[in-house]
Write an enzyme that holds these catalytic residues in place. Structure first.
Site, PDB file in Angstrom:
ATOM      1  N   ASP A  70       4.399   3.981  16.601  1.00 23.03           N
ATOM      2  CA  ASP A  70       3.663   3.084  15.711  1.00 23.03           C
ATOM      3  C   ASP A  70       3.028   3.919  14.610  1.00 23.03           C
ATOM      4  OD1 ASP A  70       1.998   1.306  14.433  1.00 23.03           O
ATOM      5  OD2 ASP A  70       1.107   0.505  16.265  1.00 23.03           O
ATOM      6  N   ASN A  97       7.093   5.601   4.762  1.00 26.62           N
ATOM      7  CA  ASN A  97       7.815   4.416   4.312  1.00 26.62           C
ATOM      8  C   ASN A  97       7.411   3.154   5.067  1.00 26.62           C
ATOM      9  OD1 ASN A  97      10.269   2.854   3.230  1.00 26.62           O
ATOM     10  ND2 ASN A  97      10.634   2.868   5.432  1.00 26.62           N
ATOM     11  N   TYR A 161      -2.141  -7.126   0.519  1.00 23.56           N
ATOM     12  CA  TYR A 161      -0.973  -6.246   0.485  1.00 23.56           C
ATOM     13  C   TYR A 161      -1.015  -5.376  -0.768  1.00 23.56           C
ATOM     14  CZ  TYR A 161       3.881  -4.821  -0.218  1.00 23.56           C
ATOM     15  OH  TYR A 161       5.021  -4.097  -0.457  1.00 23.56           O
ATOM     16  N   ALA A 163      -3.592  -4.625  -2.662  1.00 19.60           N
ATOM     17  CA  ALA A 163      -4.719  -3.694  -2.623  1.00 19.60           C
ATOM     18  C   ALA A 163      -4.412  -2.499  -1.734  1.00 19.60           C
ATOM     19  CB  ALA A 163      -5.975  -4.406  -2.131  1.00 19.60           C
TER      20      ALA A 163
END
Length: 261
Positions: A70, A97, A161, A163
Site C-alpha cells: 500500500d 505513480n 483531488y 488540491a
C-alpha cells in the site's frame, strides 16, 4: 539540509544496472513506465494493492518484480525500499505513480474521503521518498512524481483531488531544492486525461458516465484526443534517465494542451 553529507553513502561498490521502483505499477501509466524501464535493462520493482495486475505486468518482462504494498502505508513504504535494496543493493529512481481521487463535490465530502485522497497522493510519496533518500543519494538518483493537469488547472467537483496534486507538485519543487546538495533530482509529470481505468476505478463512475466524460475531454483537448499510457510513461522514463542530469524541480505537462484552455 545544508550539505550532501546528510545522506553520504559510499558508491564505489554499488553494482552496475539501474534499479527503479514504480508504485501503482500494475496498470495504466505505471505499467507502461515499468515496461519502458525494463526494456532499457533496468530492474523494476512494481507495487500496488492487488496481486493480479502486478503479476500480469511482471509476466510481460523478466526484469519486473511485483510486490503487494500500500503506497500510503508507513510500514509498506519502508518494506518497499528495503525489498529493492536487499534484492539489488541500490535504488536509482523512485516513481511515485500510485494515485487516489474522486469526483467529490464539496457538499458530499467526508473527513475519511479527504484523508484517503491525501494519504495516497501526498503522504505516501513523502514516506517513500524519505525512506529512499540515502539510497538515492548513493546513486545520485531521481524521484519522479506523477501529478495531473488538475494539479494546476481547476475542475468543478475535483477540489480535493486537485488540491492533493497541487501539493504533490509543490513537494516536487521543494524537494528539488532540499535534495540538490545530495545530487538527487526531483521532477514531476502532470498527466492529462489518459486511457486507463481511472474513471471507472479510482473515480467510481459508471461505464456510461465515463464515456460521457471521455467525449467531453476529447472535445476540450487542443490536440483532439485523450492520451495513452505510453504518452506519459515516455516522459517519466526520460526524466529518470541519467541524460537529464541538469533537470530538476520541473513539472512537465503531458496533456495534449489541456492545461492551456
Amino acid at each position: 539540509m545544508t550539505s550532501s553529507s546528510t545522506f553520504a553513502v559510499t558508491t564505489s561498490e554499488l553494482p552496475s544496472g539501474r534499479v527503479i521502483i514504480v508504485t501503482g505499477g500494475g496498470s495504466g501509466i505505471g505499467r507502461a513506465a515499468a515496461l519502458g524501464f525494463a526494456e532499457q535493462g533496468a530492474q523494476v520493482l512494481i507495487t500496488g494493492r492487488r496481486a493480479e495486475p502486478l503479476d500480469d505486468t511482471a509476466a510481460a518482462h523478466p526484469n519486473i518484480t511485483p510486490l503487494v504494498a500500500d503506497a500510503a502505508g508507513a510500514d509498506d513504504a519502508r518494506r518497499t525500499i528495503s525489498t529493492a535494496v536487499e534484492r539489488w543493493g541500490r535504488i536509482d529512481a523512485l516513481i511515485n505513480n500510485a494515485g487516489a481521487g474522486a469526483i467529490l463535490p464539496l457538499a458530499e465530502v467526508t473527513a475519511d474521503r479527504i484523508r484517503q485522497i491525501f494519504a495516497v497522493n501526498v503522504v505516501g510519496p513523502s514516506l517513500l521518498a524519505a525512506a529512499a533518500l540515502p539510497h538515492l543519494a548513493a546513486s545520485r538518483g531521481v524521484i519522479v512524481n506523477v501529478s495531473s493537469t488538475f494539479g494546476h488547472k481547476p475542475g468543478a467537483g475535483l477540489s480535493h483531488y486537485a488540491a492533493s496534486k497541487a501539493a504533490l507538485e509543490h513537494l516536487t519543487r521543494c524537494w528539488a531544492l532540499e535534495f540538490a546538495p545530495s545530487g538527487i533530482r526531483v521532477n514531476a509529470v502532470a498527466a492529462g486525461p489518459t486511457e486507463t481505468d481511472a474513471l471507472t476505478g479510482m473515480m467510481g463512475l459508471s461505464e456510461a458516465q465515463a464515456a460521457a466524460v471521455k467525449a467531453e475531454e476529447r472535445a476540450q483537448i487542443p490536440l483532439g484526443r485523450r492520451g495513452v499510457p505510453e504518452d506519459v510513461a515516455a516522459w517519466i522514463v526520460q526524466l529518470a534517465d541519467p541524460s537529464a542530469t541538469w533537470v530538476t524541480g520541473q513539472v512537465l505537462a503531458v496533456d495534449g494542451g489541456l492545461g492551456l484552455v
